[in-house]
Design a protein around this motif. Structure first.
Motif, short mmCIF file in Angstrom:
data_model
loop_
_atom_site.label_atom_id
_atom_site.label_comp_id
_atom_site.label_asym_id
_atom_site.label_seq_id
_atom_site.Cartn_x
_atom_site.Cartn_y
_atom_site.Cartn_z
N GLY A 241 17.45 15.70 -27.35
CA GLY A 241 16.49 15.31 -29.01
C GLY A 241 17.09 14.66 -30.30
N ASP A 242 18.32 13.74 -29.90
CA ASP A 242 18.62 12.98 -30.50
C ASP A 242 18.01 11.60 -30.86
N VAL A 243 17.31 11.34 -30.25
CA VAL A 243 16.31 10.15 -30.28
C VAL A 243 15.14 10.52 -31.74
N PHE A 244 15.02 11.82 -31.79
CA PHE A 244 14.11 12.02 -32.68
C PHE A 244 14.82 12.89 -33.84
N LEU A 245 15.87 12.59 -33.70
CA LEU A 245 16.60 12.83 -35.33
C LEU A 245 17.02 11.80 -35.52
N LEU A 246 17.33 10.69 -35.09
CA LEU A 246 17.88 9.33 -35.65
C LEU A 246 16.18 8.56 -35.67
N LEU A 247 15.55 8.65 -35.46
CA LEU A 247 14.62 8.43 -36.11
C LEU A 247 13.95 9.63 -37.27
N HIS A 289 10.74 19.21 -31.54
CA HIS A 289 11.41 18.16 -30.81
C HIS A 289 13.39 17.83 -30.55
N CYS A 290 13.78 18.13 -31.92
CA CYS A 290 15.60 17.83 -32.43
C CYS A 290 16.27 18.82 -32.92
N GLY A 291 15.47 20.48 -32.79
CA GLY A 291 15.93 21.55 -33.56
C GLY A 291 16.21 21.63 -34.55
N ILE A 292 16.09 20.29 -35.62
CA ILE A 292 16.70 20.17 -36.84
C ILE A 292 15.72 20.02 -37.48
N PRO A 293 15.00 21.24 -38.70
CA PRO A 293 14.47 21.09 -39.45
C PRO A 293 13.97 20.27 -40.93
N ALA A 294 12.95 19.83 -40.67
CA ALA A 294 12.83 18.20 -41.66
C ALA A 294 13.54 18.35 -42.75
N ASP A 295 13.73 19.55 -43.99
CA ASP A 295 14.24 19.07 -45.09
C ASP A 295 15.59 18.65 -44.82
N ALA A 649 6.95 10.58 -25.24
CA ALA A 649 8.03 12.08 -25.22
C ALA A 649 7.55 13.16 -26.50
N LEU A 650 6.93 12.13 -27.46
CA LEU A 650 6.94 13.29 -29.00
C LEU A 650 5.75 13.73 -28.80
N ARG A 651 4.93 13.80 -28.13
CA ARG A 651 3.54 13.98 -28.05
C ARG A 651 3.19 15.05 -26.89
N LEU A 652 4.61 15.26 -26.37
CA LEU A 652 4.48 16.21 -25.14
C LEU A 652 4.83 18.04 -26.01
N PRO A 653 4.57 18.90 -26.03
CA PRO A 653 5.91 19.73 -25.99
C PRO A 653 6.68 20.35 -25.97
N PRO A 654 7.53 20.61 -26.26
CA PRO A 654 8.93 20.87 -26.52
C PRO A 654 9.52 21.48 -25.36
N LEU A 658 15.76 26.29 -20.52
CA LEU A 658 17.19 26.52 -21.08
C LEU A 658 17.22 25.42 -19.90
N LEU A 659 18.40 24.04 -21.14
CA LEU A 659 18.71 23.79 -21.08
C LEU A 659 20.43 23.19 -20.86
N LEU A 660 20.95 22.49 -19.64
CA LEU A 660 22.18 22.21 -19.60
C LEU A 660 22.82 21.22 -19.64
N ILE A 661 24.04 21.13 -20.47
CA ILE A 661 24.89 19.74 -20.53
C ILE A 661 26.43 20.31 -20.70
N GLY A 662 27.20 19.08 -20.41
CA GLY A 662 28.67 19.00 -19.43
C GLY A 662 29.25 19.44 -20.93
#
Length: 793
Positions: A241-247, A289-295, A649-654, A658-662
């Protein structure tokens, strides 16, 4: 090159040697103490060198591991040739090894064409001047379009964005941490890495000083990492979701009139295009999509914009995902738009003493960079920085047709472990007509080779940082000499039964110590020899004229009619030493071959055992720019165009998978480090971090094995329940899976771990940079119920 030994201590007979650590990007200064013994020179201790102006005595556990690496009985000390029945390897001489290369490789290339030979190189090459400076000789001699590296598993989006914005791949700005008051860290863990694409030893100390002067640190990561634990605020972002936070941040800057270009106003193009692009991405739309509230997004944007000295830094977590290139671009754009670029306390450009393209030629303007000059044969993936995505390698070997890869040269890399779907790549490697590996180990990749050519121990070679001086938190010039004579450790010897002697076992040290191998080949000489063979010279040709000719050609390019006179003035007998002297003397701090007597030269840098401090970072815009326009390109077309896919991608539901990261750990920067006892000891590190709620739902328990699976495959990993994980996210470290038959990594095999790349899709890439998607992978977690006798994968 002389050994960099300094004063003896007469009371102990010990010597001190000052060394740049080559094991990670921090490049810390070391003091290595040795003693002469009847068996040869022995390492007594390794510690941080307090007089080093760059690292100031800082040392992480990896530096101490240089002793284990030097003495490792698994480390190869002479060429190895695969047996005809493929049952293993036998040692051969260097002459025989090069003769075999000469007999096989040119003929294969003649039959199938240049592109039939692929070449891949790993990140350890960046720590070795011999490899990094002579790799181009081999690449040019091969003339293949099939060039791959670890960059497309790591930092290629960052280098692409910087190339498009500033005109060169290595014009990478770094945080001016000692002078900032607000550090925002996105998708990075510098408490562990000490910087990535940011050479920054002792991040912990600098971060502590920042907070002591009243500054703040904000960390944005799906895990409450070590860096987040020592920060003032942690925001648990949704993976990918980084791209959506940055945008959302970008939109806020324009929406709330927070943009202030300051002194950069006359040096940027594309501001209006960037403003228009941000209009459709308000934080309220991006929040889910980024999981961080708008405020929280708007508050962070305001704090960043209104703090006088602030910097936003993002790294590997922002790169190894679908929108990695956009992320890298927007991170720099946000710093530029808030006035935190090319100023104290913001993102600033180092000025390296040698080899930096942004210090050479006409200042302030250049040709810029281009991509897509060619494409991979099967997937049609575009070239970036001269490379194709390494995830394309298996298909290029497997797919018949003109240009099919029939042979491979690997240099300091282990893609079977590090790239997606290593099992497929391993099968493909076994189908090659010829494979040559330059590697210190028989590892998961080199076990497939026909020949393995090993490097010397890092302690048997001298060093100067070609790459990391261009990414450093402070400008400097440091040279370090060899610590140990070549062939100096007892490792690599055989006992009376012909078995390898383990230098870590004192009971084995009394046997017959016949040396298995002669003195090792310097890596630059190995590369130059291979290039000479490919250029039609005999395998035993004199390399001095070859090296002289290449150096003279460069001097003529730089100095024209003065080339012969300058050639005669260069110090260093052969190899990279002369190139380094040229780089230093022609560089921004150089003596200009006598024109500036107080300037740098190889002799001057060698004469400063603790290094030369060249000062804090300074503003460099516009002189460092090498774009065709001579301006910072705020809206590079390839990145602007890819925003349409982010919009889709933003138009699709998030989704709720379960998501895997390194994740990265201090003791396992590269997979081969798992074979060094001082780094391998202690707790189990290859564990699956799971939030308690996710563990309860899946019915798995702490310390127990569990199954992780998706459409690509499955594996069984040990669970470590951690409230530091964002719910819905699990984490495995990269680079494990040391249980493959044929590799010889004895210590690593005792704690093999599991390879998360079994769950990755080699066709999933950021199409702009070709970088594999290694983060935010949908998976399922369940209790482990393996069939009786099944392997623990």
């Amino acid at each position: 090159m002389a050994t960099d030994a300094t004063a003896d201590r007469s009371d102990t007979g010990e010597q001190s040697h000052f060394r740049i650590c080559p094991l990670c990007e921090a490049c810390c200064g070391l003091e290595i103490r040795t003693r002469e013994t009847p068996r040869g020179r022995a390492i007594v201790s390794i510690r941080g060198e307090a007089r080093d102006p760059f690292s100031g005595g800082y040392l992480c556990p990896k530096g101490v591991a240089l002793k284990d690496l030097h003495e490792d009985p698994d480390r190869l000390r002479q060429p190895m040739r695969r047996r005809a029945d493929r049952s293993g390897f036998d040692p051969i001489s260097w002459e025989d090894a090069f003769a075999e290369v000469a007999a096989r490789l040119p003929a294969l290339r003649e039959r199938h064409g240049n592109d039939a030979v692929a070449l891949t190189i790993g990140n350890p090459a960046s720590h070795k001047i011999g490899l990094f400076s002579y790799f181009p000789h081999l690449a040019r001699a091969l003339g293949t379009r099939n060039l791959f590296s670890a960059s497309t598993l790591d930092q290629m989006p960052k280098q692409l964005a910087c190339g498009l914005m500033y005109g060169h791949w290595l014009s990478v700005p770094v945080p001016d941490l000692p002078r900032t008051d607000l550090l925002i860290v996105l998708g990075a863990n510098p408490m562990v890495s000490n910087g990535s694409m940011w050479t920054n030893p002792d991040y912990r100390g600098k971060a502590k000083a920042l907070r002591a002067r009243g500054g703040r640190i904000v960390v944005i990561d799906p895990r409450r990492s070590e860096t987040a634990q020592a920060a003032d605020e942690h925001l648990a972002i949704r993976p990918g979701g980084d791209v959506f936070l940055l945008l959302g941040l970008l939109h806020t800057l324009f929406d709330e009139d927070l943009v202030k270009l300051g002194k950069l106003a006359d040096h940027v193009d594309g501001l209006d295009a960037l403003r228009a692009a941000a209009a459709d991405f308000p934080p309220e739309r991006c929040a889910a999509h980024c999981g961080i509230p708008a405020d929280a997004q708007r508050r962070l944007a305001r704090e960043f914009a209104t703090t006088e000295r602030a910097v936003l830094y993002g790294r590997i977590g922002t790169c190894t995902q679908r929108f990695g290139s956009i992320n890298s671009w927007l991170i720099d754009a946000l710093n530029i738009l808030t006035g935190h670029f090319d100023v104290e306390g913001g993102l600033m450009f180092p000025k390296a003493a040698a080899f930096a393209a942004n210090t050479l030629g006409r200042p302030g303007q250049g040709k810029g960079v281009s991509t897509g000059r060619r494409h991979s044969r099967v997937s049609r993936a575009p070239e970036v920085m001269g490379e194709l995505p390494i995830s394309c390698l298996a298909e290029e070997i497997e797919t018949p047709g003109e240009g099919q890869v029939q042979a491979l040269i690997t240099i300091a890399c282990n893609p079977v472990l590090s790239s997606p779907n290593g099992e497929r790549l391993a099968r493909a490697l076994d189908s090659l007509d010829f494979m040559l590996s330059l590697d210190p180990y028989i590892n998961e990749t080199s076990r497939h080779a026909d020949l393995i050519l090993p490097p010397p121990s890092p302690l048997e070679d001298w060093h100067y940082d070609m790459v990391f001086a261009q990414l450093s938190w402070r400008n400097h010039a440091r040279w370090s000499g060899a610590v140990m004579p070549t062939g100096s450790s007892i490792a690599g010897k055989r006992d009376e039964h012909g078995d390898p002697v383990d230098p870590r076992d004192p009971d084995q040290r009394g046997g017959d110590e016949r040396t298995v191998s002669p003195a090792p080949h310097p890596e630059w000489r190995t590369l130059l020899r291979l290039a000479a063979i490919l250029n039609g010279l005999p395998h035993d040709a004199d390399l001095q004229p070859v090296d002289d000719a290449a150096l003279m050609a460069e001097l003529k390019r730089q100095a024209g009619d003065r080339a012969e006179a300058l050639f005669a003035m260069l110090d260093g007998d052969e190899g990279p030493a002369r190139w380094l002297d040229l780089g230093l003397r022609a560089g921004p701090y150089g003596d200009g071959f006598g024109a500036r007597p107080d300037g740098l030269s190889l002799k001057k840098v060698q004469a400063a055992p603790h290094g030369i401090d060249l000062g804090e970072l300074q503003p460099r815009v516009p002189e460092l720019l090498r774009t065709a326009s001579g301006r910072i390109e705020l809206a590079p077309p390839p990145l602007l165009e890819d925003l349409a896919h982010a919009e889709a991608a933003l138009r699709l539901p998030p989704g709720d998978e379960l998501l895997l990261i390194g994740r990265r750990e201090t003791r396992s920067n590269n997979s081969w480090m798992h074979n060094l006892p001082v780094l391998a000891k202690g707790r189990e590190r290859c564990t699956l971090l799971v939030h308690p709620d996710d563990a309860a739902r899946a019915g798995v328990a702490d310390g127990e094995p569990a199954r992780l699976s998706n459409a690509r495959g499955s594996l069984i990993a040990q669970i470590s329940i951690s409230a530091d994980m964002r719910p819905g996210v699990v984490s495995l470290p990269h680079g494990w899976g040391h249980d493959l038959a044929g590799s010889r990594l004895g210590v690593a095999a005792q704690h093999p771990g599991v390879n998360m790349n079994r769950l990755l899709d080699e066709e999933a890439r950021d199409p702009v940079s070709g970088t594999s998607i290694l983060s935010g992978i949908p998976v399922r977690l369940s209790a482990a119920t393996p069939a009786p006798g099944a392997a623990p994968h």
